[in-house]
Enzyme design. Sequence first.
Site, PDB file in Angstrom:
ATOM      1  N   HIS A  70      11.548 -19.095  -7.371  1.00  0.00           N
ATOM      2  CA  HIS A  70      12.934 -18.380  -7.047  1.00  0.00           C
ATOM      3  C   HIS A  70      13.823 -18.411  -8.444  1.00  0.00           C
ATOM      4  CE1 HIS A  70      14.844 -22.474  -6.760  1.00  0.00           C
ATOM      5  NE2 HIS A  70      13.821 -22.900  -6.193  1.00  0.00           N
ATOM      6  N   ASP A  72      17.591 -18.745  -8.505  1.00  0.00           N
ATOM      7  CA  ASP A  72      18.675 -19.327  -7.918  1.00  0.00           C
ATOM      8  C   ASP A  72      18.643 -20.749  -8.089  1.00  0.00           C
ATOM      9  OD1 ASP A  72      17.168 -19.025  -5.682  1.00  0.00           O
ATOM     10  OD2 ASP A  72      18.668 -20.207  -4.761  1.00  0.00           O
ATOM     11  N   ASP A 102      13.981 -27.369 -11.438  1.00  0.00           N
ATOM     12  CA  ASP A 102      13.955 -26.417  -9.828  1.00  0.00           C
ATOM     13  C   ASP A 102      14.876 -25.429 -10.056  1.00  0.00           C
ATOM     14  OD1 ASP A 102      14.027 -25.817  -7.128  1.00  0.00           O
ATOM     15  OD2 ASP A 102      15.607 -27.403  -6.854  1.00  0.00           O
ATOM     16  N   GLU A 134      16.858 -18.954  -2.487  1.00  0.00           N
ATOM     17  CA  GLU A 134      15.760 -19.770  -1.939  1.00  0.00           C
ATOM     18  C   GLU A 134      16.800 -21.229  -1.458  1.00  0.00           C
ATOM     19  OE1 GLU A 134      13.307 -23.468  -1.600  1.00  0.00           O
ATOM     20  OE2 GLU A 134      15.026 -22.854  -3.078  1.00  0.00           O
ATOM     21  N   GLU A 135      17.645 -21.493  -2.341  1.00  0.00           N
ATOM     22  CA  GLU A 135      18.429 -22.652  -2.160  1.00  0.00           C
ATOM     23  C   GLU A 135      19.344 -22.669  -0.935  1.00  0.00           C
ATOM     24  OE1 GLU A 135      17.668 -25.236  -3.301  1.00  0.00           O
ATOM     25  OE2 GLU A 135      16.943 -24.952  -5.741  1.00  0.00           O
ATOM     26  N   GLU A 162       7.622 -25.061  -6.924  1.00  0.00           N
ATOM     27  CA  GLU A 162       8.548 -25.890  -7.074  1.00  0.00           C
ATOM     28  C   GLU A 162       7.816 -27.291  -7.483  1.00  0.00           C
ATOM     29  OE1 GLU A 162      11.239 -25.942  -5.852  1.00  0.00           O
ATOM     30  OE2 GLU A 162      11.543 -23.742  -4.422  1.00  0.00           O
ATOM     31  N   HIS A 350      18.796 -30.876  -8.168  1.00  0.00           N
ATOM     32  CA  HIS A 350      20.096 -31.199  -7.449  1.00  0.00           C
ATOM     33  C   HIS A 350      20.838 -32.404  -7.685  1.00  0.00           C
ATOM     34  CE1 HIS A 350      18.459 -28.517  -3.810  1.00  0.00           C
ATOM     35  NE2 HIS A 350      17.846 -28.196  -4.970  1.00  0.00           N
TER      36      HIS A 350
END
Length: 376
Positions: A70, A72, A102, A134-135, A162, A350
């Site tokens: 992904h 984003d 990530d 995706e997030e 991931e 994150h």
Amino acid sequence: MNAKEILAQLVAIPSVVGTSNGAIVDFIRGWLGERNVSSTIIAGPEGDRFNLFATIGDASVAGGYVLSGHTDVVPAQEATWTSDPFALKQDGERLIGRGAVDMKGFVSCMLAAVPAFLEKRLDRPLHLAFSYDEEAGCRGMPHLIERLPSLCAPPAGCIVGEPTNMRAVLRHKGKMAARLSMTGRSGHSSRPELGLNAIHGMADIIACIRDEAARHTREGPFNPIFEPPCSTLQAGVISGGSAVNVIPAHCALDMEIRAIPGVDPMSLFGPVERAARRLGAEGGYQVETTILSSYPGLDLRNDDPLVALAESISGKPNAGAVSFGTEAGLYQKAGIPAVVCGPGDIARAHRANEFILESELAECQAVLERLAERLC
């Protein structure tokens, strides 16, 4: 450019979830185009967000593999960043920046491996898939998967990159998120009987979520490979009211459900939805429900050929199950076996000063190139 140099370019593009990802898609498409790899843009309904799909080899040949990442990233609002989160910083072997692990690290490895892919005479193709949002609950991937039958012959499997320390993950929970908006009737707090307190009404919804969460903790169903071993429900965000002496006419609640494989996350929303309908029918409230996102769990058999392949090219045993969710469940639901396997550790994602190691990029690129060798 090598993987580190590509990662620096990707991190510099602040493709934050829920915003346009046109710039990063343009970069990826340009990188591929410079190497004579054509790609297809699959626009989402938002109008400013896009998936991208490309194939190296003959797309009409079945049995290839999808590499999926992904584009984003989550916002970088933590106050403890020690550098610009959107400028890759090197500190020893650490490469620090938002999305480094990530999962722009995996995306950079995909792109860095393209020249090696092109040098090989692939009997079966490699497909490169890049998704958006995706997030926010895998919002972009369903639009790409819907188009997949027109883009390539059926693949034999998919690797979603991931961060798993390059160990194949076979199972994860599914998830859904919903927003409930409740409207009552405003008024002065000195005369509560003349109004209809939307926060009080929402309290019944929260109680339902709490009680359902407790029921699943007690009664299951259970799957001991997960922590916790049951499905979960949570009220996550609530807003409403304007002043302490005003009866609140509006209240909104965002909630999520994480379901063990074999349990449809939407089915667990049923009791909450019924509670909302009762408040509308019997309590006089207006209640609107919006599904924000939903994706299925992943549950790949240990004896699936993709597991042996992933273990062979990574040189590591599979990691079984993880608590976080990915787009892999959507591939499996579409009939494409999928594993989650990518560089770095999810524990670094994150958070401030997110990083990936140069050695992890090198390891990932080597694994991808070994996959291509298997297709020759």
